[in-house]
Write a protein that holds these residues in place. Structure first.
Motif: not given
Length: 91
Positions: A19, A21, A40, A42
């Protein structure tokens, strides 16, 4: 911790990673002082991927001192707040 608790912790961490980012990356700068920056992220299912400009100060600092910590927070109320702390080595 028993195996069931470990399994639950890992499941919770994977859910949070799926969930998230954004995270906070902690590392030591070239001057030896600690830095904590938003970054950020991923999650591929196997790795946490972060990208940055090749000229960013953290790139040179991490090549000298690759030890990092990553914190991911989720939830905006006491009942929904969750946190995952991962210590890692950049390679």
């Amino acid at each position: 911790m028993d195996p069931r608790q470990i399994e639950q912790e890992l499941a919770d961490a994977h859910e949070l990673l799926d969930q998230a980012s954004m995270a906070r990356l902690a590392y030591n700068g070239l001057d030896g002082l600690p830095r904590v920056i938003p970054i950020g992220i991923f999650w591929t299912g196997e790795e946490i991927v972060m990208s940055t400009a090749a000229t960013a100060p953290k790139v040179k600092a991490l090549s000298v001192r690759p030890g990092v910590a990553l914190t991911i927070d989720a939830g905006d109320s006491p009942g929904s707040a969750r946190r995952c702390r991962c210590a890692a080595w950049c390679t």
